[in-house]
Design a protein around this motif. Sequence first.
Motif, PDB file in Angstrom:
ATOM      1  N   THR A   1      -4.837  13.501  -0.018  1.00 26.74           N
ATOM      2  CA  THR A   1      -3.891  12.373  -0.063  1.00 26.74           C
ATOM      3  C   THR A   1      -4.570  11.142  -0.658  1.00 26.74           C
ATOM      4  O   THR A   1      -5.651  10.752  -0.217  1.00 26.74           O
ATOM      5  CB  THR A   1      -3.372  12.031   1.338  1.00 26.74           C
ATOM      6  N   LEU A   2      -3.879  10.550  -1.658  1.00 25.44           N
ATOM      7  CA  LEU A   2      -4.415   9.361  -2.333  1.00 25.44           C
ATOM      8  C   LEU A   2      -3.727   8.103  -1.781  1.00 25.44           C
ATOM      9  O   LEU A   2      -2.495   8.040  -1.737  1.00 25.44           O
ATOM     10  CB  LEU A   2      -4.180   9.449  -3.844  1.00 25.44           C
TER      11      LEU A   2
ATOM     12  N   VAL B   1      -0.942  19.982  -9.368  1.00 31.03           N
ATOM     13  CA  VAL B   1      -0.233  20.273  -8.116  1.00 31.03           C
ATOM     14  C   VAL B   1       0.884  19.253  -7.854  1.00 31.03           C
ATOM     15  O   VAL B   1       1.954  19.593  -7.363  1.00 31.03           O
ATOM     16  CB  VAL B   1      -1.229  20.288  -6.948  1.00 31.03           C
ATOM     17  N   ALA B   2       0.629  17.995  -8.203  1.00 32.15           N
ATOM     18  CA  ALA B   2       1.643  16.936  -7.958  1.00 32.15           C
ATOM     19  C   ALA B   2       1.526  15.885  -9.052  1.00 32.15           C
ATOM     20  O   ALA B   2       0.430  15.646  -9.590  1.00 32.15           O
ATOM     21  CB  ALA B   2       1.450  16.296  -6.595  1.00 32.15           C
ATOM     22  N   SER B   3       2.652  15.287  -9.364  1.00 25.71           N
ATOM     23  CA  SER B   3       2.658  14.194 -10.363  1.00 25.71           C
ATOM     24  C   SER B   3       3.588  13.081  -9.879  1.00 25.71           C
ATOM     25  O   SER B   3       4.682  13.338  -9.371  1.00 25.71           O
ATOM     26  CB  SER B   3       3.114  14.714 -11.723  1.00 25.71           C
TER      27      SER B   3
ATOM     28  N   SER C   1       0.850  -1.196   0.000  1.00 27.95           N
ATOM     29  CA  SER C   1       0.000   0.000   0.000  1.00 27.95           C
ATOM     30  C   SER C   1       0.878   1.235   0.000  1.00 27.95           C
ATOM     31  O   SER C   1       1.924   1.264   0.669  1.00 27.95           O
ATOM     32  CB  SER C   1      -0.927   0.007   1.219  1.00 27.95           C
ATOM     33  N   ILE C   2       0.455   2.282  -0.754  1.00 27.45           N
ATOM     34  CA  ILE C   2       1.261   3.513  -0.829  1.00 27.45           C
ATOM     35  C   ILE C   2       0.356   4.730  -0.651  1.00 27.45           C
ATOM     36  O   ILE C   2      -0.873   4.650  -0.848  1.00 27.45           O
ATOM     37  CB  ILE C   2       2.007   3.611  -2.172  1.00 27.45           C
ATOM     38  N   TYR C   3       0.956   5.845  -0.289  1.00 28.87           N
ATOM     39  CA  TYR C   3       0.268   7.133  -0.152  1.00 28.87           C
ATOM     40  C   TYR C   3       0.922   8.132  -1.086  1.00 28.87           C
ATOM     41  O   TYR C   3       2.155   8.280  -1.097  1.00 28.87           O
ATOM     42  CB  TYR C   3       0.344   7.642   1.288  1.00 28.87           C
ATOM     43  N   LEU C   4       0.095   8.845  -1.867  1.00 28.22           N
ATOM     44  CA  LEU C   4       0.559   9.909  -2.764  1.00 28.22           C
ATOM     45  C   LEU C   4       0.005  11.223  -2.228  1.00 28.22           C
ATOM     46  O   LEU C   4      -1.222  11.404  -2.123  1.00 28.22           O
ATOM     47  CB  LEU C   4       0.084   9.654  -4.192  1.00 28.22           C
ATOM     48  N   ASP C   5       0.909  12.139  -1.878  1.00 27.55           N
ATOM     49  CA  ASP C   5       0.500  13.406  -1.273  1.00 27.55           C
ATOM     50  C   ASP C   5       0.270  14.465  -2.348  1.00 27.55           C
ATOM     51  O   ASP C   5       0.972  14.504  -3.379  1.00 27.55           O
ATOM     52  CB  ASP C   5       1.562  13.887  -0.292  1.00 27.55           C
ATOM     53  N   CYS C   6      -0.711  15.371  -2.069  1.00 24.81           N
ATOM     54  CA  CYS C   6      -1.023  16.494  -2.963  1.00 24.81           C
ATOM     55  C   CYS C   6      -0.916  17.784  -2.156  1.00 24.81           C
ATOM     56  O   CYS C   6      -1.644  17.973  -1.187  1.00 24.81           O
ATOM     57  CB  CYS C   6      -2.434  16.331  -3.550  1.00 24.81           C
ATOM     58  N   ASP C   7      -0.002  18.630  -2.552  1.00 28.19           N
ATOM     59  CA  ASP C   7       0.256  19.856  -1.787  1.00 28.19           C
ATOM     60  C   ASP C   7      -0.722  20.949  -2.233  1.00 28.19           C
ATOM     61  O   ASP C   7      -0.381  21.830  -3.025  1.00 28.19           O
ATOM     62  CB  ASP C   7       1.694  20.297  -1.999  1.00 28.19           C
ATOM     63  N   ALA C   8      -1.962  20.879  -1.735  1.00 26.10           N
ATOM     64  CA  ALA C   8      -2.987  21.903  -2.028  1.00 26.10           C
ATOM     65  C   ALA C   8      -3.677  22.293  -0.739  1.00 26.10           C
ATOM     66  O   ALA C   8      -4.886  22.518  -0.678  1.00 26.10           O
ATOM     67  CB  ALA C   8      -3.990  21.373  -3.026  1.00 26.10           C
ATOM     68  N   SER C   9      -2.905  22.333   0.296  1.00 28.99           N
ATOM     69  CA  SER C   9      -3.474  22.574   1.623  1.00 28.99           C
ATOM     70  C   SER C   9      -3.784  24.040   1.883  1.00 28.99           C
ATOM     71  O   SER C   9      -4.317  24.377   2.928  1.00 28.99           O
ATOM     72  CB  SER C   9      -2.506  22.046   2.691  1.00 28.99           C
TER      73      SER C   9
END
Length: 587
Positions: free
Chosen positions: A108-109, A131-133, A63-71
């Motif tokens: 966060t995905l 925002v993130a790739s 399992s993985i987490y992909l962060d999106c910096d749109a806070s």
Amino acid sequence: MQSYQVQVKMDFNILRALTLCSLQLYTECTFGRGTTAGCSGIPSTSNRPRTCAVNHTTTQGSSIYLDCDASDSHDREASWLKMNQNNHSCFGPVLGKLKNTFVHDNFTLELRNVSRRDDGTYLCIYWDNIVASYCLSVIAIPTLKVTVNGAEKAGVMSAILGEKYFLQCAVFSADPPINLTWSYNKQMYNKDESNSSVNVVGNASNVCTTSLGLIPIRTGSSNVTCVSNGRYQEQDIMSTLQVEIYAIPTMRLTVKGAAPSGTMSAVLGRKYVLQCAAFGADPPVNLTWSYHKQMYNKDESNPSVNVVGNASNVCTTSLGLIPIRTGSSNVTCVSNGRYQEQDIISTLQVEIYAIPTMRITVKGAAPSGTMSAILGQKYVLQCAAFGADPPVNLTWSYHKQMYNKDESNPSVNVVGNASNVCTTSLGLIPIRTGSSNVTCASNGRYQEQDILSTLKVEIYAIPKLFVTVNDEKPNGTLLAVVHRTYDLKCIAEGAYPSVNLTWIPGNEDFFVKEYKHLSFIRKDQTFDSVISFPYTFNQTGSSNFTCSSNGMYSSQNLNHTLHVQVNGKLRIHLYTMLLIALSLSLL
């Protein structure tokens, strides 16, 4: 309605920006099959990054987490899109399509239990900006398995010095196919070139295999490792087998210093000291005994003592046993099982017998080792073996030139009865004088030799005893004349051995003995003995003269008696004249 117009306007922007987007994606966003967040804010192709900001590699099942910096704004959630693997100009919403995707805190995905279908580029869209790739690559970590001679080992195996072993390493689900290499201590093994290492890369099931033939040349512990090239998390995938190399000992059992060839005979009630030795064991081994305790008593004066190892790697142990029951029983020396997961044993099959008591009787009496026999007489001998277990066969042995076999008393063997008594009889007639042995033998089940009972037979010839007077045989009575000399001889014909003769006079005052002559004459197997006396009778009267031989026959002497009647000279003349007159008258 405003929201709808926005939605339509948003769709128009999608059509304008993604000229190469699939019709399927468009219809999903247009007709509401995707979520609003999933279809809104799709960037134009001019805003799509040519490279990923983050390259991320993970393994299947993780399992993985992909962060999106749109806070900086929380008025709406971000959209996650995944680039189509087959057409890099298309984008598609993640949510609602993949069952293993979850969005946390609107940004966060999380991807759970990823597989190869999750490969691709993931974009986080917030309003009209990327925002993130992430470029995600999911790989399959292979499963490595090492087998030895076709059997799978659980990390540890025992190997025997000098034997050949065929190791095979297989990697399953390798993607892409990989190369496998072996690693081992070359000072511990010789490579078996007949089983050379061959790498077979990949097949329909993504299985890669390689093999290795090894021959251990030194004892001890050593690792053999199969290694795949390191494409997974920047490290190699390996499978290590710990090999414990032993030297199998040569086991030997000895009894009283001698090494029986697998089987030995033992006698009931006797003591036996067994020694077990393991030669060339590495590491040294412990030795233990195994035997049927109902068949033996342990001789505590010879306790079992284990001596472990010495300069020559010899381990020894001893055991004292006393058989208490007859039959067959195994005694086993066991070394601890460090070799191929089993014990090394040396087994001695022991046949336990009861030695019989042997006895020979003649005419019902038991001679004490020696007996006298008379030439030409018949004798019936009987041999008995008492307490034999198992029952035995009895056989006779004698010098056939000394005897004729009496067929009226044949040798009949009677084997066993309730008391384990075996009997046989033999009829013999001595035909020659001398000394001869007659032996009764049981078959040799006791210490590999026969049990014997031997009777020494002294064969004698009874002489014929008679007396002569002046070389003539008197008719039982000698009529003698006073003052005359007569040559009296006692003769023993056909005696064996030669005999001594003696004259026994009834009245020693009745005669004058001048001298004695004794002679022995050898005739073939017998002797003639002669004793001669010149007698002069000095007075008239009568007396008995007895000739006696010494008694080697039937435990008594042989005697011959001569009656002597001595008359005066006148009576002798008158008597002579009367005889002459009588003779003339008859004429």
